[in-house]
Design a protein around this motif. Sequence first.
Motif, PDB file in Angstrom:
ATOM      1  N   MET A 137     -33.852  37.776   4.575  1.00  0.00           N
ATOM      2  CA  MET A 137     -35.039  38.609   4.797  1.00  0.00           C
ATOM      3  C   MET A 137     -34.895  39.361   6.115  1.00  0.00           C
ATOM      4  SD  MET A 137     -37.950  35.771   3.814  1.00  0.00           S
ATOM      5  CE  MET A 137     -37.253  34.430   4.779  1.00  0.00           C
ATOM      6  N   GLU A 138     -35.359  40.570   6.142  1.00  0.00           N
ATOM      7  CA  GLU A 138     -35.421  41.315   7.394  1.00  0.00           C
ATOM      8  C   GLU A 138     -36.470  42.413   7.266  1.00  0.00           C
ATOM      9  OE1 GLU A 138     -31.222  42.414   7.786  1.00  0.00           O
ATOM     10  OE2 GLU A 138     -31.687  44.377   6.926  1.00  0.00           O
ATOM     11  N   GLU A 139     -36.484  43.314   8.220  1.00  0.00           N
ATOM     12  CA  GLU A 139     -37.506  44.365   8.202  1.00  0.00           C
ATOM     13  C   GLU A 139     -36.840  45.725   8.363  1.00  0.00           C
ATOM     14  OE1 GLU A 139     -39.944  44.283  11.734  1.00  0.00           O
ATOM     15  OE2 GLU A 139     -38.290  43.507  12.934  1.00  0.00           O
ATOM     16  N   ASP A 140     -37.501  46.732   7.839  1.00  0.00           N
ATOM     17  CA  ASP A 140     -36.989  48.093   7.946  1.00  0.00           C
ATOM     18  C   ASP A 140     -37.305  48.649   9.331  1.00  0.00           C
ATOM     19  OD1 ASP A 140     -35.676  50.341   7.071  1.00  0.00           O
ATOM     20  OD2 ASP A 140     -36.874  50.575   5.242  1.00  0.00           O
ATOM     21  N   THR A 141     -36.641  49.742   9.666  1.00  0.00           N
ATOM     22  CA  THR A 141     -36.901  50.424  10.941  1.00  0.00           C
ATOM     23  C   THR A 141     -37.848  51.592  10.681  1.00  0.00           C
ATOM     24  OG1 THR A 141     -35.042  51.878  10.512  1.00  0.00           O
ATOM     25  CG2 THR A 141     -34.581  49.880  11.764  1.00  0.00           C
ATOM     26  N   GLY A 142     -38.226  52.271  11.752  1.00  0.00           N
ATOM     27  CA  GLY A 142     -39.015  53.497  11.587  1.00  0.00           C
ATOM     28  C   GLY A 142     -38.091  54.630  11.151  1.00  0.00           C
ATOM     29  N   LYS A 143     -38.647  55.813  11.130  1.00  0.00           N
ATOM     30  CA  LYS A 143     -37.863  56.954  10.646  1.00  0.00           C
ATOM     31  C   LYS A 143     -37.833  58.007  11.743  1.00  0.00           C
ATOM     32  CE  LYS A 143     -37.967  59.699   6.346  1.00  0.00           C
ATOM     33  NZ  LYS A 143     -36.977  60.603   6.747  1.00  0.00           N
ATOM     34  N   SER A 144     -36.621  58.475  12.091  1.00  0.00           N
ATOM     35  CA  SER A 144     -36.551  59.556  13.078  1.00  0.00           C
ATOM     36  C   SER A 144     -36.255  60.870  12.383  1.00  0.00           C
ATOM     37  CB  SER A 144     -35.461  59.311  14.126  1.00  0.00           C
ATOM     38  OG  SER A 144     -34.795  58.104  13.927  1.00  0.00           O
ATOM     39  N   THR A 145     -36.896  61.915  12.862  1.00  0.00           N
ATOM     40  CA  THR A 145     -36.622  63.256  12.363  1.00  0.00           C
ATOM     41  C   THR A 145     -36.136  64.079  13.548  1.00  0.00           C
ATOM     42  OG1 THR A 145     -38.456  62.974  10.828  1.00  0.00           O
ATOM     43  CG2 THR A 145     -37.612  65.207  11.100  1.00  0.00           C
ATOM     44  N   HIS A 146     -34.911  64.599  13.426  1.00  0.00           N
ATOM     45  CA  HIS A 146     -34.338  65.367  14.532  1.00  0.00           C
ATOM     46  C   HIS A 146     -34.646  66.841  14.327  1.00  0.00           C
ATOM     47  CE1 HIS A 146     -32.530  61.619  15.561  1.00  0.00           C
ATOM     48  NE2 HIS A 146     -31.882  61.558  14.413  1.00  0.00           N
ATOM     49  N   VAL A 147     -35.266  67.433  15.303  1.00  0.00           N
ATOM     50  CA  VAL A 147     -35.766  68.796  15.156  1.00  0.00           C
ATOM     51  C   VAL A 147     -34.959  69.776  16.009  1.00  0.00           C
ATOM     52  CG1 VAL A 147     -37.839  70.244  15.306  1.00  0.00           C
ATOM     53  CG2 VAL A 147     -38.060  67.785  14.905  1.00  0.00           C
ATOM     54  N   GLY A 148     -34.718  70.959  15.451  1.00  0.00           N
ATOM     55  CA  GLY A 148     -34.103  72.014  16.259  1.00  0.00           C
ATOM     56  C   GLY A 148     -32.630  72.223  15.983  1.00  0.00           C
ATOM     57  N   GLY A 149     -31.942  71.209  15.437  1.00  0.00           N
ATOM     58  CA  GLY A 149     -30.529  71.377  15.093  1.00  0.00           C
ATOM     59  C   GLY A 149     -30.403  72.042  13.736  1.00  0.00           C
ATOM     60  N   ALA A 150     -29.183  72.413  13.395  1.00  0.00           N
ATOM     61  CA  ALA A 150     -28.994  73.124  12.132  1.00  0.00           C
ATOM     62  C   ALA A 150     -29.019  72.175  10.948  1.00  0.00           C
ATOM     63  CB  ALA A 150     -27.677  73.884  12.171  1.00  0.00           C
ATOM     64  N   THR A 151     -28.499  70.981  11.129  1.00  0.00           N
ATOM     65  CA  THR A 151     -28.244  70.115   9.980  1.00  0.00           C
ATOM     66  C   THR A 151     -29.262  69.006   9.809  1.00  0.00           C
ATOM     67  OG1 THR A 151     -26.913  68.694  11.378  1.00  0.00           O
ATOM     68  CG2 THR A 151     -25.748  70.445  10.180  1.00  0.00           C
ATOM     69  N   GLY A 152     -30.223  68.911  10.712  1.00  0.00           N
ATOM     70  CA  GLY A 152     -31.150  67.791  10.637  1.00  0.00           C
ATOM     71  C   GLY A 152     -30.555  66.546  11.284  1.00  0.00           C
ATOM     72  N   ARG A 153     -29.328  66.662  11.781  1.00  0.00           N
ATOM     73  CA  ARG A 153     -28.708  65.531  12.481  1.00  0.00           C
ATOM     74  C   ARG A 153     -29.075  65.606  13.944  1.00  0.00           C
ATOM     75  NH1 ARG A 153     -23.664  62.815   9.844  1.00  0.00           N
ATOM     76  NH2 ARG A 153     -24.434  62.992   7.727  1.00  0.00           N
ATOM     77  N   ILE A 154     -28.741  64.541  14.662  1.00  0.00           N
ATOM     78  CA  ILE A 154     -29.158  64.476  16.059  1.00  0.00           C
ATOM     79  C   ILE A 154     -28.398  65.485  16.917  1.00  0.00           C
ATOM     80  CG2 ILE A 154     -27.523  62.659  16.759  1.00  0.00           C
ATOM     81  CD1 ILE A 154     -30.014  61.388  18.229  1.00  0.00           C
ATOM     82  N   HIS A 155     -27.145  65.800  16.506  1.00  0.00           N
ATOM     83  CA  HIS A 155     -26.349  66.734  17.297  1.00  0.00           C
ATOM     84  C   HIS A 155     -26.975  68.117  17.263  1.00  0.00           C
ATOM     85  CE1 HIS A 155     -23.318  63.664  17.647  1.00  0.00           C
ATOM     86  NE2 HIS A 155     -23.493  63.431  16.358  1.00  0.00           N
ATOM     87  N   GLY A 156     -27.211  68.665  18.439  1.00  0.00           N
ATOM     88  CA  GLY A 156     -27.769  70.004  18.520  1.00  0.00           C
ATOM     89  C   GLY A 156     -29.283  70.043  18.397  1.00  0.00           C
ATOM     90  N   ALA A 157     -29.908  68.876  18.193  1.00  0.00           N
ATOM     91  CA  ALA A 157     -31.368  68.870  18.067  1.00  0.00           C
ATOM     92  C   ALA A 157     -32.003  69.014  19.444  1.00  0.00           C
ATOM     93  CB  ALA A 157     -31.829  67.575  17.408  1.00  0.00           C
ATOM     94  N   SER A 158     -33.188  69.618  19.494  1.00  0.00           N
ATOM     95  CA  SER A 158     -33.867  69.759  20.782  1.00  0.00           C
ATOM     96  C   SER A 158     -34.742  68.544  21.062  1.00  0.00           C
ATOM     97  CB  SER A 158     -34.712  71.033  20.790  1.00  0.00           C
ATOM     98  OG  SER A 158     -35.669  70.965  19.740  1.00  0.00           O
ATOM     99  N   HIS A 159     -35.282  67.949  20.014  1.00  0.00           N
ATOM    100  CA  HIS A 159     -36.081  66.743  20.212  1.00  0.00           C
ATOM    101  C   HIS A 159     -36.173  65.978  18.900  1.00  0.00           C
ATOM    102  CE1 HIS A 159     -38.887  69.820  18.796  1.00  0.00           C
ATOM    103  NE2 HIS A 159     -39.658  68.837  18.344  1.00  0.00           N
ATOM    104  N   SER A 160     -36.665  64.762  18.973  1.00  0.00           N
ATOM    105  CA  SER A 160     -36.785  63.941  17.769  1.00  0.00           C
ATOM    106  C   SER A 160     -38.214  63.450  17.622  1.00  0.00           C
ATOM    107  CB  SER A 160     -35.853  62.728  17.852  1.00  0.00           C
ATOM    108  OG  SER A 160     -34.514  63.161  17.936  1.00  0.00           O
ATOM    109  N   LEU A 161     -38.637  63.345  16.376  1.00  0.00           N
ATOM    110  CA  LEU A 161     -39.968  62.816  16.084  1.00  0.00           C
ATOM    111  C   LEU A 161     -39.805  61.428  15.490  1.00  0.00           C
ATOM    112  CD1 LEU A 161     -41.443  65.998  14.363  1.00  0.00           C
ATOM    113  CD2 LEU A 161     -41.879  65.185  16.703  1.00  0.00           C
ATOM    114  N   LEU A 162     -40.705  60.529  15.814  1.00  0.00           N
ATOM    115  CA  LEU A 162     -40.599  59.166  15.316  1.00  0.00           C
ATOM    116  C   LEU A 162     -41.843  58.756  14.563  1.00  0.00           C
ATOM    117  CD1 LEU A 162     -38.886  57.877  18.486  1.00  0.00           C
ATOM    118  CD2 LEU A 162     -37.997  57.534  16.179  1.00  0.00           C
ATOM    119  N   ASP A 163     -41.595  58.211  13.385  1.00  0.00           N
ATOM    120  CA  ASP A 163     -42.693  57.734  12.548  1.00  0.00           C
ATOM    121  C   ASP A 163     -42.440  56.258  12.278  1.00  0.00           C
ATOM    122  OD1 ASP A 163     -44.567  57.159  10.665  1.00  0.00           O
ATOM    123  OD2 ASP A 163     -43.776  58.508   9.107  1.00  0.00           O
ATOM    124  N   TYR A 164     -43.372  55.424  12.752  1.00  0.00           N
ATOM    125  CA  TYR A 164     -43.184  53.977  12.616  1.00  0.00           C
ATOM    126  C   TYR A 164     -43.860  53.385  11.377  1.00  0.00           C
ATOM    127  CZ  TYR A 164     -41.204  54.250  17.266  1.00  0.00           C
ATOM    128  OH  TYR A 164     -40.405  54.568  18.326  1.00  0.00           O
TER     129      TYR A 164
END
Length: 502
Positions: A137-164
């Motif tokens: 048994m374990e628990e899931d993590t929250g979800k990060s959304t990386h904003v500002g980059g081209a691919t939605g990946r963290i590289h090149g993003a200007s900031h990230s949003l977090l939803d717990y």
Amino acid sequence: MTVIDLESYEDALATYDPVMGLEVHVELGTRTKMFCGCSTELKQDANSQTCPVCLGLPGALPVVNEIGVESAIKIGLALNCEIAEWCRFARKNYFYPDMPKNFQTSQYDEPIAFDGYLDVQLEDGEIFRVQIERAHMEEDTGKSTHVGGATGRIHGASHSLLDYNRAGIPLIEIVTKPIEGAGARAPEVAKAYVAELRELIKALGVSEARMEMGQMRCDVNLSLRPNGTETFGTRSETKNVNSLRSVERAARFEIQRHAAVLNSGGTIVQETRHFHEEDGSTTAGRIKDNAEDYRYFPEPDLVPVAPSRDWVEELRKGLPELPRLRRKRLKEEWGVNEHDMQSILNAGAVDLIVATTDAGAPSDQARKWWMGELARNANETGRSLDELPVTPAQVARVAELVAAGDLNDKLARQVLEGVLAGEGDPDTVVEKRGLKVVSDEGALGTAVDEAIAANAAIADKIRGGKVAAAGALVGAVMKATRGQADAARVRELILEKLGVEG
Ligand code: ADP
Ligand code: MG
Ligand code: ZN
């Protein structure tokens, strides 16, 4: 993009023996999270389903979700595992913004279920036994959304949003022992295992296990060793593969990639890899040598889990019929061959056919409509069978009307077409479209007389004993009645009127 060298699949298998390990995460369908009372409903505003526990605020104390434990035990039992008499949660320590506690509550060396197996059926009917290491048994993590980059990946993003909202949703991780001996069928075994596990989870009712929604995801570990040797090679771990087809492709790709690296004298690095849906390839993620250290230690804020043997036995008694055995039973009950059963499975029609027979239809009728007319419509409109706007009860009603002689097959198809078009229940469609079989003997008799008169030569042949020629007259009557006559009855009438024995 770097080009990855691949060995041909056949050549790879001629030299190497693949060993696999599959780690499957299943998100449980509990109403509340694993360690707090927050709702697991994700279709809400970001961070609306959170509390001090799942946000990891200082001093907040977790409490174990009983349904979460119960689900884990059910999964363990269905996988033929031992159920721990006593086990604890552990903290898996690492920092990542989507995990506000800075540790994930998981289980380490004391999983709730261990040492099991799952028998899976391959396409040719062969049964392959996959050994299970543990389910914990374990628990899931929250979800990060990386904003500002081209691919939605963290590289090149200007900031990230977090939803717990997802943080703390219960997960069960099911880990296989190394799967050996599958040879060239390793990718097929991987796919069949995940498919069987998904059916099992659904049958247990602990999760909908919808892979496309991330409710079930698979990490594919793979290594090669030279044929005839024992020692495992170094593995790669392709993360978060989220469809059955992708599981198969990922295993296949890694076999070909590993072989190319090894054949060129290179070494495989132990690393995670990302799978790419578009072309079925994988690319390097993070290096994961064995020095990786999460500093696991027993979770001090949660009491140990000690399921009583009575409870475990009660849950064992309540287990549903396992999917593979159910399929075997239905195959026998329906009297279909392996190939037809496989088509029914692939079409996702098993439960629909069962529900249709439960609603009173004979199984051959239920199969005929779901695998015929309805499958064709689903195909044409790009939907799965269960997405069609027709219920098993409606299909059963159509079958009933056919059995009663009120509809023939042709009319029945039109009725289903009407139901699918939203014209209402079968009876309503019959009414609105005027689709009843013409059973009025007077009207039928007239139509038959007209057909005989219009086809004198054929009628003479029939009178002379060429009964097979009656088909042409039946066709004429059917045409005249716009397909609404009962063809068998029409034939009888024709032969009767021409004074020949059927
Ligand atoms: P990790 O936490 O590093 O992912 P796990 O033990 O949870 O490790 O999972 C590793 C998975 O890979 C298991 O299914 C295990 O059976 C399998 N495995 C271990 N060693 C190898 C290997 N050399 N080749 C292929 N699979 C392996
Ligand atoms: Mg892993
Ligand atoms: Zn919470």
